[in-house]
Design a protein around this motif. Structure first.
Motif, short mmCIF file in Angstrom:
data_model
loop_
_atom_site.label_atom_id
_atom_site.label_comp_id
_atom_site.label_asym_id
_atom_site.label_seq_id
_atom_site.Cartn_x
_atom_site.Cartn_y
_atom_site.Cartn_z
N ARG A 58 0.80 -1.24 0.00
CA ARG A 58 0.00 0.00 0.00
C ARG A 58 0.83 1.28 0.00
NH1 ARG A 58 -4.20 0.89 4.88
NH2 ARG A 58 -2.25 0.61 5.99
N PRO A 59 1.91 1.42 0.79
CA PRO A 59 2.63 2.71 0.82
C PRO A 59 3.29 3.11 -0.50
CG PRO A 59 3.16 1.37 2.75
CD PRO A 59 2.43 0.49 1.80
N PHE A 60 3.48 2.14 -1.39
CA PHE A 60 4.15 2.45 -2.66
C PHE A 60 3.21 3.05 -3.71
CE2 PHE A 60 6.96 -0.71 -0.75
CZ PHE A 60 8.20 -0.14 -0.96
N TYR A 61 1.91 3.11 -3.38
CA TYR A 61 0.93 3.56 -4.37
C TYR A 61 0.09 4.72 -3.80
CZ TYR A 61 2.23 -0.66 -6.84
OH TYR A 61 2.95 -1.63 -7.49
N PRO A 62 0.42 5.94 -4.18
CA PRO A 62 -0.30 7.10 -3.65
C PRO A 62 -1.80 7.08 -3.96
CG PRO A 62 1.72 7.79 -4.75
CD PRO A 62 1.53 6.35 -5.07
N ARG A 63 -2.20 6.40 -5.03
CA ARG A 63 -3.61 6.35 -5.42
C ARG A 63 -4.33 5.13 -4.82
NH1 ARG A 63 -5.21 8.43 -10.47
NH2 ARG A 63 -5.80 6.33 -11.16
N TRP A 64 -3.70 4.48 -3.88
CA TRP A 64 -4.26 3.25 -3.31
C TRP A 64 -5.69 3.46 -2.83
CZ3 TRP A 64 -2.81 -1.77 -3.03
CH2 TRP A 64 -3.51 -2.60 -2.15
N ASP A 65 -6.57 2.53 -3.17
CA ASP A 65 -7.99 2.61 -2.83
C ASP A 65 -8.28 1.61 -1.72
OD1 ASP A 65 -10.77 2.60 -2.70
OD2 ASP A 65 -11.01 2.90 -4.86
N GLU A 66 -8.20 2.07 -0.47
CA GLU A 66 -8.39 1.17 0.67
C GLU A 66 -9.84 0.69 0.77
OE1 GLU A 66 -7.28 -1.11 3.99
OE2 GLU A 66 -6.13 -0.13 2.38
N GLU A 67 -10.77 1.53 0.41
CA GLU A 67 -12.17 1.12 0.45
C GLU A 67 -12.42 -0.04 -0.51
OE1 GLU A 67 -16.67 2.97 -0.27
OE2 GLU A 67 -14.90 4.29 -0.30
#
Length: 285
Positions: free
Chosen positions: A101-110
């Motif tokens: 997750r930290p490597f992707y600024p656009r990460w969609d946690e929802e």
């Protein structure tokens, strides 16, 4: 700016048969491209080289206008699902999540939590997950980084129909964003018939054809007729064929010549993608 651009591109390891040679290819934003060809044609080699895993031996490759191996800002915009996931076996599902997750600024946690719940993905060590669960985890990582470019290499192989159908549903929703681009290699040609706009064909490591899906398929014709029509002269019109007691089935890229020679004794129709792979490779002669 092209999403993938190859110019006189060659890749592979010295002394290995599975090389890619002199490929010119441009994939534009918003395109969904099916990469097809028989086993050993170079599809996985091309994909891994585009990703920087297999060395380029000649020519140039650009992903999102630059060098994916040198620019983290490019890598964070690319998602990848392979036939075999490459996670450390002793990591747990949640450890992979927290590491990626930290490597992707656009990460969609929802979206991650939604998909994990929908597919009932447990928090276990990778080695304790089934092959299907490992593949689902790979899809979650690829979708949830919200990539502009999604590269898929046999992503739905060995999935049961229900899981495959639901994952393809997420893929169709991903395609709704006109800027998203997919390079999709699979032997499940029904997936390509359904979602791809463009086809790129490889044969023994070289580019055999490329273009819009319908335009590519319209270049060829399946020809079926009685066995006596399959002569040395007519065989010269066919890229591949098979013969049985009931007659022959063949593929030609010279449909007008075939129809002029064989006339109404034969039947003609446009091939499916699966037939194009089988007969274009000359595997059935």
């Amino acid at each position: 700016m092209a999403m993938i651009e190859l110019r006189q591109f060659s890749a592979g390891y010295p002394g290995r048969d599975w090389t890619v040679r002199n490929v010119d290819l441009t994939i534009q934003p918003g395109e969904t491209v099916g990469l097809i060809g028989p086993n050993g044609s170079g599809k996985t080699t091309l994909i891994r080289s585009v990703l920087g895993v297999i060395p380029r031996t000649a020519g140039t490759v650009q992903v999102l206008g630059g060098d994916i191996t040198a620019d983290p800002a490019i890598r964070e915009q690319v998602g990848f699902v392979s036939e075999t996931p490459y996670y450390i076996p002793t990591l747990t599902t949640e450890m992979v999540h927290e590491m990626v997750r930290p490597f992707y600024p656009r990460w969609d946690e929802e979206l991650y939590q939604k998909m994990r719940a929908e597919f009932e993905l447990p928090d276990r060590k990778i080695k304790e997950l089934s092959k299907v669960q490992q593949k689902i985890l790979s899809f979650l990582m690829a979708f949830c980084c919200r990539p502009r470019l999604l590269i898929l290499d046999e992503p739905t192989a060995n999935l049961d129909p229900s899981v495959r159908h639901r994952l393809l549903g997420y893929l169709r929703r991903y395609m709704e964003d006109e800027g998203n681009t997919i390079l999709y290699s699979t032997h499940i040609t029904g997936d390509l018939e359904d979602i791809c706009d463009y086809l790129v064909g490889l044969d023994h490591g070289t580019l055999a054809f490329q273009g819009e899906k319908d335009e590519v398929l319209d270049r060829f014709r399946m020809v079926q007729g009685p066995g006596e029509l399959l002569t040395p002269e007519t065989r010269g019109l066919f890229l591949g064929w098979e013969q049985s007691a009931l007659g022959f089935t063949a593929l030609t890229d010279r449909p007008q010549e075939a129809e002029a020679l064989l006339g109404q004794e034969a039947r003609y129709r446009r091939p499916t993608i699966e037939e194009l792979i089988i007969y274009r490779g000359g595997n059935v002669q």
